[in-house]
Write an enzyme that holds these catalytic residues in place. Structure first.
Site, short mmCIF file in Angstrom:
data_model
loop_
_atom_site.label_atom_id
_atom_site.label_comp_id
_atom_site.label_asym_id
_atom_site.label_seq_id
_atom_site.Cartn_x
_atom_site.Cartn_y
_atom_site.Cartn_z
N THR A 22 29.73 -3.79 -5.08
CA THR A 22 31.09 -3.65 -5.62
C THR A 22 31.18 -4.25 -7.02
OG1 THR A 22 32.02 -3.72 -3.42
CG2 THR A 22 33.44 -4.50 -5.18
N ARG A 70 36.84 3.83 7.62
CA ARG A 70 36.78 2.37 7.43
C ARG A 70 37.18 1.96 6.00
NH1 ARG A 70 34.01 -1.30 3.81
NH2 ARG A 70 33.82 -3.29 4.86
N GLY A 123 37.55 -1.51 3.46
CA GLY A 123 37.17 -2.92 3.34
C GLY A 123 38.24 -3.74 2.64
N ASP A 124 37.82 -4.86 2.08
CA ASP A 124 38.75 -5.79 1.44
C ASP A 124 39.14 -5.38 0.02
OD1 ASP A 124 35.95 -6.33 0.92
OD2 ASP A 124 36.64 -7.97 -0.33
N THR A 180 33.46 -9.79 -3.58
CA THR A 180 32.49 -8.81 -3.11
C THR A 180 31.79 -9.39 -1.90
OG1 THR A 180 30.48 -7.57 -3.62
CG2 THR A 180 30.74 -9.69 -4.74
N GLY A 181 31.52 -8.53 -0.92
CA GLY A 181 30.86 -9.04 0.28
C GLY A 181 31.28 -8.26 1.51
N GLY A 207 33.42 -6.98 3.86
CA GLY A 207 34.86 -6.86 3.81
C GLY A 207 35.60 -7.33 5.06
N1 ASP Z 1 33.59 -5.72 -0.09
C1 ASP Z 1 33.17 -4.36 -0.02
C2 ASP Z 1 33.61 -3.77 1.29
O1 ASP Z 1 33.56 -4.43 2.30
C3 ASP Z 1 31.68 -4.19 -0.11
C4 ASP Z 1 31.05 -4.85 -1.30
O2 ASP Z 1 31.53 -5.86 -1.80
O3 ASP Z 1 30.00 -4.34 -1.76
O4 ASP Z 1 33.96 -2.62 1.32
#
Ligand code: ASP
Length: 343
Positions: free
Chosen positions: A195, A223, A225-226, A246-247, A249
């Site tokens: 991300t 789905r 994410g965050d 980022t991470g 989610g």
């Molecule tokens: N945070 C993002 C998600 O969960 C993924 C990412 O940070 O690469 O969709």
């Protein structure tokens, strides 16, 4: 130090150092976090990532110096990263289980708490522009799916075929994911989150934050994410801080990572870095949530914090100190536990 400041002030008064009285500006960028070690990235890839991170942070900083608004700089910088095949956002985004792309993005402004986001869009070339259009030209905060694409189109944004986002690297990643899934080992801890996110402090003293992503490889059932959720993956409030995350989610949503960091700054009076470290290490890591954040406060302090092995990152703080890095051992690692093992 004190002497130097006085000298600068004096020179500033004499008009010899034009920037001596300038309002503080700062910018921080992430391009995802995860299992990023020197073994997992080729020297060419490393060079390419560092080059684009450096370009993005330099350009963004120059625009802020010229007096561009935080909102403009966040959009422009994220657009640059979305257009690069290196990151999991825009062109280069990861694939869903069905082999398509569903993209999420959000933006927030710290001076008026205006926010806009899109989730699950499939046709708008730059999802961050769609998020901005929601913020600026709609009465809503979050639009999703086909409706969000339609809205983006009605705003005159560039639309593309869904295949525009596909790159060979992400096709391979999906194949690997499917194979592992069938092998019941889909969650093997080898995650890389790509991300992108930007936070800035502009010359008016305003904070802004934005995040854009393709989500996670092999996601299904719509789905989300965050990243498009205000308070989870993105938050900005001039009274505390601006954050982009980022991470994984599912953790960032439940721990409300972005707004929790700012709440600690605002209500507990914590330093930005302390607050970010608490949330990423004391809360999230203990629960098994992997990822990182970039954060900035109204003074132009920057925090780059992650509980993974690395995070693509770049920043220039109010003091003009620049950081560009990937691994823990790169300069600018601000994690509480400084494990330099991948050195
Ligand atoms: N945070 C993002 C998600 O969960 C993924 C990412 O940070 O690469 O969709």
């Amino acid at each position: 130090m004190f002497q130097l400041r006085r000298l600068l002030l004096l020179l500033g008064l004499l008009g010899l150092v034009p920037g001596a009285f300038a309002d503080p500006i700062a910018i921080a960028i992430h391009g995802g976090a995860g299992t990023l070690t020197r073994d997992s990235i080729t020297p060419e890839q490393e060079r390419d990532y560092l080059a684009i991170l450096n370009t993005a942070v330099q350009q963004g900083h120059a625009r802020l110096q010229d007096g561009a608004t935080g909102s403009d700089v966040v959009r422009e910088t994220i657009r640059l990263l979305e257009n690069s095949p290196l990151f999991n956002a825009g062109h280069g985004a990861v694939l869903t289980w069905n082999g398509t792309h569903e993209l999420d993005a959000s933006m927030m402004l710290g001076h008026n708490l205006a926010a806009g986001a899109v989730a699950g869009v499939t046709r708008v070339k730059n999802p961050i522009e769609a998020a901005y259009a929601v913020l600026e030209y709609s009465p809503h905060v979050l639009l999703s799916g086909a409706g969000a694409d339609k809205f983006a189109e009605s705003q005159g944004l560039t639309m593309v075929d869904n295949r525009y986002f596909t790159t060979p690297r992400r096709v391979e990643a999906l194949e690997l994911f499917r194979a592992k899934y069938e092998d019941k080992k889909a969650q093997n801890g080898d995650e890389k989150f790509g991300t992108v996110g930007v936070v800035v402090l502009d010359t008016s003293g305003n904070l802004a934050a934005g995040t854009s992503t393709g989500g996670m490889t092999g996601k299904r059932w719509g789905r989300i994410g965050d990243s498009p959720l205000i308070g989870s993956g993105t938050f900005a409030d001039n009274r505390s801080c601006a954050v982009s995350a980022t991470g994984h989610g599912e953790f960032f949503i439940r721990w409300q990572v972005a707004s929790d960091i700012c709440a600690r700054v605002r209500y507990q009076g914590l330093d930005l870095l302390v607050a970010a470290n608490q949330v990423l290490h004391d809360e999230l890591a203990l629960a098994g949530g992997e990822g990182g954040v970039i954060a900035i406060d109204p003074k132009g302090n920057v925090a780059l914090v992650f509980n993974t092995e690395g995070m693509y990152r770049a920043s220039i703080n109010a003091a003009g100190e620049k950081v560009v890095g990937i691994y823990r051992s790169h300069a600018g690692t601000q994690n509480k536990e400084q494990d330099l093992s991948d050195g």
